[in-house]
Design a protein around this motif. Structure first.
Motif, PDB file in Angstrom:
ATOM      1  N   ASP A  57       0.797   0.078   1.885  1.00  0.00           N
ATOM      2  CA  ASP A  57       1.641  -1.008   1.386  1.00  0.00           C
ATOM      3  C   ASP A  57       2.406  -0.541   0.139  1.00  0.00           C
ATOM      4  O   ASP A  57       1.868  -0.563  -0.969  1.00  0.00           O
ATOM      5  N   ALA A  58       3.637  -0.108   0.325  1.00  0.00           N
ATOM      6  CA  ALA A  58       4.439   0.410  -0.789  1.00  0.00           C
ATOM      7  C   ALA A  58       4.765  -0.672  -1.813  1.00  0.00           C
ATOM      8  O   ALA A  58       5.047  -0.373  -2.973  1.00  0.00           O
ATOM      9  N   GLN A  59       4.722  -1.906  -1.410  1.00  0.00           N
ATOM     10  CA  GLN A  59       5.092  -2.997  -2.321  1.00  0.00           C
ATOM     11  C   GLN A  59       4.138  -3.154  -3.496  1.00  0.00           C
ATOM     12  O   GLN A  59       4.507  -3.712  -4.523  1.00  0.00           O
ATOM     13  N   VAL A  60       2.912  -2.677  -3.329  1.00  0.00           N
ATOM     14  CA  VAL A  60       1.951  -2.832  -4.425  1.00  0.00           C
ATOM     15  C   VAL A  60       1.839  -1.569  -5.290  1.00  0.00           C
ATOM     16  O   VAL A  60       1.042  -1.507  -6.220  1.00  0.00           O
ATOM     17  N   CYS A  61       2.664  -0.571  -4.990  1.00  0.00           N
ATOM     18  CA  CYS A  61       2.662   0.659  -5.786  1.00  0.00           C
ATOM     19  C   CYS A  61       3.282   0.396  -7.161  1.00  0.00           C
ATOM     20  O   CYS A  61       4.318  -0.241  -7.265  1.00  0.00           O
TER      21      CYS A  61
END
Ligand code: SF4
Ligand code: SF4
Length: 79
Positions: A57-61
């Motif tokens: 999940d790149a959104q939480v990086c």
């Protein structure tokens, strides 16, 4: 002072929040699936599937680049 300027002064300023999504590149040819990056990531962004790292999940990086620093094969790039 006319009524128009009163209205303008009372107008709420709209604040647009721009959420930039980070970009994670993984060189899966070089990845040995050691899982160090996935374990070290504080936000559980990465996962190992079929002995190779992939982005869950790149959104939480948070672009902390802990994964980049820990990878023994230099296969992660975070922008
Ligand atoms: S940059 Fe930080 S938050 Fe993003 S995937 Fe790597 S370790 Fe996780
Ligand atoms: S630390 Fe590097 S070699 Fe190990 S799983 Fe992650 S990307 Fe692959």
């Amino acid at each position: 002072m006319g009524l128009g300027s009163l209205f303008r002064r009372g107008k709420k300023e709209s604040k647009e929040e721009v959420v930039e999504q980070c970009h994670i590149d993984i060189n899966t040819d070089e990845c040995g699936g050691c899982e160090k990056c996935a374990i070290a990531c504080p936000n559980n962004v990465l996962q190992i599937i079929d002995d190779a790292c992939s982005v869950r999940d790149a959104q939480v990086c948070k672009t902390c680049r802990v994964c980049v620093a820990i990878c023994p094969n230099d296969c992660i790039t975070v922008n």
